[in-house]
Design an enzyme around this catalytic site. Structure first.
Site, PDB file in Angstrom:
ATOM      1  N   HIS A 195      -3.656  -3.424   6.945  1.00  0.00           N
ATOM      2  CA  HIS A 195      -3.129  -1.934   6.541  1.00  0.00           C
ATOM      3  C   HIS A 195      -1.959  -1.984   5.666  1.00  0.00           C
ATOM      4  O   HIS A 195      -1.607  -0.754   5.308  1.00  0.00           O
ATOM      5  CB  HIS A 195      -3.061  -1.011   7.881  1.00  0.00           C
ATOM      6  CG  HIS A 195      -3.087   0.318   7.608  1.00  0.00           C
ATOM      7  ND1 HIS A 195      -2.169   1.204   7.774  1.00  0.00           N
ATOM      8  CD2 HIS A 195      -4.363   1.012   7.050  1.00  0.00           C
ATOM      9  CE1 HIS A 195      -2.511   2.441   7.375  1.00  0.00           C
ATOM     10  NE2 HIS A 195      -3.777   2.312   7.032  1.00  0.00           N
ATOM     11  N   ASP A 211      18.106  10.985  12.978  1.00  0.00           N
ATOM     12  CA  ASP A 211      19.470  11.750  12.914  1.00  0.00           C
ATOM     13  C   ASP A 211      20.016  11.864  11.605  1.00  0.00           C
ATOM     14  O   ASP A 211      21.102  11.939  11.094  1.00  0.00           O
ATOM     15  CB  ASP A 211      20.522  10.769  13.567  1.00  0.00           C
ATOM     16  CG  ASP A 211      20.156  10.853  15.148  1.00  0.00           C
ATOM     17  OD1 ASP A 211      19.914  11.980  15.580  1.00  0.00           O
ATOM     18  OD2 ASP A 211      20.734   9.877  15.763  1.00  0.00           O
ATOM     19  N   ASP A 226       5.949  -9.936 -10.833  1.00  0.00           N
ATOM     20  CA  ASP A 226       7.236 -10.994 -11.343  1.00  0.00           C
ATOM     21  C   ASP A 226       8.339 -11.217 -10.553  1.00  0.00           C
ATOM     22  O   ASP A 226       9.468 -11.951 -10.906  1.00  0.00           O
ATOM     23  CB  ASP A 226       7.886 -10.353 -12.743  1.00  0.00           C
ATOM     24  CG  ASP A 226       7.011 -10.357 -14.077  1.00  0.00           C
ATOM     25  OD1 ASP A 226       5.823 -11.189 -13.813  1.00  0.00           O
ATOM     26  OD2 ASP A 226       7.255  -9.714 -15.104  1.00  0.00           O
ATOM     27  N   HIS A 254      -0.913  12.550   4.459  1.00  0.00           N
ATOM     28  CA  HIS A 254      -1.096  11.039   4.777  1.00  0.00           C
ATOM     29  C   HIS A 254       0.255  10.329   4.863  1.00  0.00           C
ATOM     30  O   HIS A 254       0.339   9.115   4.794  1.00  0.00           O
ATOM     31  CB  HIS A 254      -2.033  10.293   3.833  1.00  0.00           C
ATOM     32  CG  HIS A 254      -2.574   8.993   3.991  1.00  0.00           C
ATOM     33  ND1 HIS A 254      -2.293   7.935   3.256  1.00  0.00           N
ATOM     34  CD2 HIS A 254      -3.671   8.941   4.717  1.00  0.00           C
ATOM     35  CE1 HIS A 254      -2.883   6.929   3.878  1.00  0.00           C
ATOM     36  NE2 HIS A 254      -3.888   7.540   4.928  1.00  0.00           N
ATOM     37  N   LYS A 297       3.633   8.596   6.178  1.00  0.00           N
ATOM     38  CA  LYS A 297       3.938   7.743   7.369  1.00  0.00           C
ATOM     39  C   LYS A 297       5.444   7.653   7.153  1.00  0.00           C
ATOM     40  O   LYS A 297       6.171   6.959   6.450  1.00  0.00           O
ATOM     41  CB  LYS A 297       3.442   6.359   7.071  1.00  0.00           C
ATOM     42  CG  LYS A 297       1.969   6.346   7.278  1.00  0.00           C
ATOM     43  CD  LYS A 297       1.223   6.184   5.831  1.00  0.00           C
ATOM     44  CE  LYS A 297       0.081   5.568   5.842  1.00  0.00           C
ATOM     45  NZ  LYS A 297      -0.895   6.382   6.618  1.00  0.00           N
ATOM     46  N   LYS A 313       0.078  -2.064   2.298  1.00  0.00           N
ATOM     47  CA  LYS A 313       0.014  -1.818   0.636  1.00  0.00           C
ATOM     48  C   LYS A 313       1.391  -2.163   0.128  1.00  0.00           C
ATOM     49  O   LYS A 313       2.427  -1.644  -0.061  1.00  0.00           O
ATOM     50  CB  LYS A 313      -0.283  -0.214   0.526  1.00  0.00           C
ATOM     51  CG  LYS A 313      -1.398   0.240   1.240  1.00  0.00           C
ATOM     52  CD  LYS A 313      -1.057   0.977   2.325  1.00  0.00           C
ATOM     53  CE  LYS A 313      -2.283   1.853   3.167  1.00  0.00           C
ATOM     54  NZ  LYS A 313      -1.853   2.039   4.397  1.00  0.00           N
TER      55      LYS A 313
END
Length: 399
Positions: free
Chosen positions: A146, A324, A153, A317, A319, A148
């Site tokens: 999952h 704090d 370079d 979507h 995440k 990405k």
């Protein structure tokens, strides 16, 4: 009756075999799981929360690549956005740049063979990760990469929640605006993303990138952080520790709220200790049952004092995990059991108040486009939704 009995026995045997396969496969896979917590690094990091801006910046960086392009996505598709990226990778490979494209076998199943063949013919190294195989076929069918991650370079890194397809740029009417977070990184931490990419390539193909400049010298940036990769074994305990250590506030942004029992209890405990807990989830759903399943967890959270916002201006979507107002965790895992116990994921844990302040400003904008969920609204949901909730809860490990 005999036929029904025989069919029932066959069904029970198949279920037992699948469960055994899953348990044995998990035990075997745990021995080789790759879950590094890299040493603290300092990099320059930019938050991107617009899919078209991400593709614009990534495309510009790829066009400037001179030695290597290492790209890994969970989802690419047979659509215009994906094909434009395929064409760019082919162009750079033909120009002599070492180009590798890693795609999850399940997530990118819509990519057509002719597209793969033309990329390979142009010199792009295309590999599909986590192909199902024996032994432990059922277990392997559930494994997903999952992550990405893109490294250009060896100096510029990208990591976050966006995939490369039309919906992630807000081009699908069904979802509308697609809110997500991605990071662009330059500096020391890019080497960790490169290491993660090389490891995933080696574990799936036995090969290493051909470019001699995979790990160039990198300068120290301004933002302290560390990269943490999970493989379905340690993420639950990592998140639980973060929740337990929070003193004032926890903010979680996730498209799918299907937590483990430990994490649900930890959040409820935090609320009762006086920690302000804020959860941001989508109002829309892009997968069957996930929205309904989340409703089986909401009442306990709301009774404990958690604030739950449902994003309505498109699809949410994101995440993100903020502790704090000081620590930002941005990466690829959803707050669900698939990310906790199945998927290969990666997070960047950022210890920088200025950067976290920027993330909080973006989250504030997300909340302004959200509706506050209350117990009264939960009780008002349709009775027809209940069977879907029960079914989703029963199979929550596989959603």
């Amino acid at each position: 009756m005999k036929v029904i009995f025989v069919l029932l026995v066959i069904f029970i045997i198949l279920i037992a075999l699948m469960l055994l396969d899953m348990l044995l496969g998990r035990a075997a896979y745990k021995k080789q799981a790759y879950e590094p917590v890299f040493d603290p690094k300092k990099s320059d990091i930019t938050l991107i929360h617009c899919g078209s801006e991400l593709v614009r910046q990534m495309t510009a960086d790829i066009r400037q690549a001179v030695s290597s392009i290492h790209m890994m996505f969970f989802i690419m598709k047979n659509d215009q956005v994906s094909h434009e990226m395929f064409d760019l990778l082919k162009e750079k490979a033909q120009a002599g740049v070492s180009v590798y494209l890693l795609l999850d076998w399940a997530g990118s199943r819509q990519v057509k063979k002719p597209s793969i063949q033309t990329m390979k013919k142009a010199g792009v190294h295309v590999h599909f990760l986590n192909k199902p195989a024996f032994p432990f076929l059922f277990f392997r069918l559930q494994k997903r990469n999952h992550r990405k991650v893109t490294v250009i370079d060896g100096k510029i890194g990208y990591v976050g929640g966006f995939n490369i397809a039309e919906e992630y740029l807000g081009k699908k009417a069904k979802f509308g605006n697609w809110e997500d977070y991605h990071l662009r990184m330059t500096g020391e931490g890019t080497a960790d993303l490169q290491t993660l990419f090389v490891s995933d390539l080696k574990r799936n193909t036995g090969k290493a990138p051909g470019s001699p400049e995979v790990y160039p010298a990198l300068s120290e940036g301004n933002i302290s952080h560390r990269t943490y990769a999970s493989d379905g074994f340690s993420l639950e305990s990592h998140y639980e520790n973060c929740i337990r250590k929070a003193e004032k506030k926890i903010i979680i942004g996730t498209p799918y709220y299907v937590p483990s029992k430990k994490l649900q209890e930890a959040l409820i405990s935090a609320c009762r200790k006086g920690v302000k807990v804020i959860l941001i989830v989508p109002m829309k759903s892009d997968h069957p049952l996930v929205r309904e399943t989340a409703f089986t967890y909401y009442p306990e959270l709301l009774k404990a004092g958690c604030l739950i916002y449902r994003y309505y201006q498109g699809f949410y979507h994101v995440k993100a995990f903020i502790i704090d107002d000081r620590i930002s965790i941005i990466g690829t895992p959803n707050f669900d059991k698939r990310s906790l116990f199945w998927n290969e994921e990666v997070n960047v844990i950022i210890h920088d108040e200025a950067f976290t302040k920027e993330v909080l400003s973006t989250i504030k904008q997300d909340i302004e486009k959200s509706e506050l969920l209350t117990l009264e609204k939960v009780k008002q949901r349709s009775v027809r939704q209940l069977p879907a909730e029960w079914l989703g809860k029963a199979i929550s490990y596989f959603l």
